[in-house]
Enzyme design. Sequence first.
Site, mmCIF file in Angstrom:
data_model
loop_
_atom_site.group_PDB
_atom_site.id
_atom_site.type_symbol
_atom_site.label_atom_id
_atom_site.label_comp_id
_atom_site.label_asym_id
_atom_site.label_seq_id
_atom_site.Cartn_x
_atom_site.Cartn_y
_atom_site.Cartn_z
ATOM 1 N N HIS A 96 0.830 -1.207 0.000
ATOM 2 C CA HIS A 96 0.000 0.000 0.000
ATOM 3 C C HIS A 96 0.868 1.263 0.000
ATOM 4 O O HIS A 96 2.030 1.248 0.416
ATOM 5 C CB HIS A 96 -0.918 0.022 1.225
ATOM 6 C CG HIS A 96 -0.169 0.041 2.521
ATOM 7 N ND1 HIS A 96 0.410 1.173 3.037
ATOM 8 C CD2 HIS A 96 0.118 -0.952 3.404
ATOM 9 C CE1 HIS A 96 1.016 0.907 4.170
ATOM 10 N NE2 HIS A 96 0.857 -0.398 4.417
ATOM 11 N N GLU A 201 -2.239 -7.188 7.151
ATOM 12 C CA GLU A 201 -0.938 -6.991 7.788
ATOM 13 C C GLU A 201 -0.784 -7.913 8.998
ATOM 14 O O GLU A 201 -1.764 -8.401 9.562
ATOM 15 C CB GLU A 201 -0.805 -5.527 8.222
ATOM 16 C CG GLU A 201 0.514 -5.154 8.894
ATOM 17 C CD GLU A 201 1.741 -5.416 8.042
ATOM 18 O OE1 GLU A 201 2.001 -6.609 7.736
ATOM 19 O OE2 GLU A 201 2.446 -4.457 7.700
#
Length: 354
Positions: A96, A201
Site C-alpha cells: 500500500h 498486515e
Amino acid sequence: MKLSLGSALVGLAVAQASTVKYSAVTGYFLQDEDSTDASTFDYTAENFGLINRTYPADKHNKKHLTQWERFYHQVSRFNEESPKHVEYKVLFLGRHGEGWHNAAETYYGTPAWNCYWAELDGNSTATWADASLTENGISQALTANAFWQKEINEQRIHTPDHYYVSPLTRTLQTANLTFTGLDLPKGSAIFKPTIKELFREGISIHTCDHRRSRSYIHEMFPSWPIEKGFSEEDELWNGVLAETSGAQDIRSATALGQVFFGSSSKKESFVSITSHSGEISSILRVLGHRTFKLNTGAVIPVLVRAEKTDKKATATSVPWTAEPHCTEPPVSSVSACVCPSSAAPVTTPLATGF
C-alpha cells in the site's frame, strides 16, 4: 512472554499445515538477486525488475515480442509442460501507499511509536487506526497506475487474471487507485478484487492493524466481492496479543493455498495481491524468496512454483505473544522505549478501536 490464544484467535493460529510446497523460481527478476538493494530499487525504472534475457520458450514464439510477452509465454510453457500437481504463477506483490500510521511512526520515532503511540487511535491532527492513505500515499498509488498503463501500452504486459486485496483501508484505497481506469487489453480480466482476510498486515497491538467492519468495507466498495466467511467485526485483533512470525507464515501459506490450484488455474497465471510490508515479507518467507522489504507503494513480481505433496495435513499451533506497552508517552530514547517511572508497562488495550 507467551500466552495461549483467546477463542477468537484460535482459528487463525491453529491451521492445517500446508500440503503445497512453494518455491520462488529465481533468475527472472532483479529482486531475486542478492546484489539488488531493496532500499533503492525502483520498480518503475526497472520494468518491474524483469531481467532482459532469452527463454527456452522463445523458439516457439513469433518475432518482435516484448520482454513481458516472451516471459508470459515462458510461464505458459512451464504450466503446459508440468504435471497436474505442479503449477506456476506470477504474483504481483504490491505494498500500500504511505498511510497516516507510516507518517506518525516517522514523526514519533519507531521506539516510541511501537510502545505507546501506535496503541492509540490517533492524535489531535491525524487518525491512524486502520489508517487511510496520506496525500503522498495517494500519489504513490497513482504512480503505480501510470506505470501499469505504460507497461500495457509499451510492453503489452499480461495484466492480472485475479486480484486480491487486504481488508484494511489503506490497501483497499491503494488497489482502487492503482487499477481503476486502466485501458486494459482486450480479453483481460476486469478489475474486481476479492477482499481477503488472510492477506492483511501482521496483527500486532497497533490500532492500524485493526480492520473496520464488513459493512463499512462493503459500503466503500460495494461491487467488490468479499470472501465467504468474512466476519462482520474483526475477530483477530484485540489490542493485547500479537501474531508471531511463525503464526503469520501459517496464515500466509493458508492464503496462498486458496490462490493456487483453482479451476483454470494454470491458464490464469498472473495474480495481483495488494497487501502490506509485513505480510509481503511473510509471503516471501513461505515462498523461500530472499528478504526484500518494499517501500510504500512499491510492487514486485515473483515467479512461483507450487507443488502438491502427498503428505497428510497436520494441525499446527503457533502461540501469539503479549506485548507490554506504556500507559503514558515514553521517555525520549533513540534505540529503545522507556516508560515513565509512574507508568509501568501493561498488557491491556489503550484504545478500543472501532
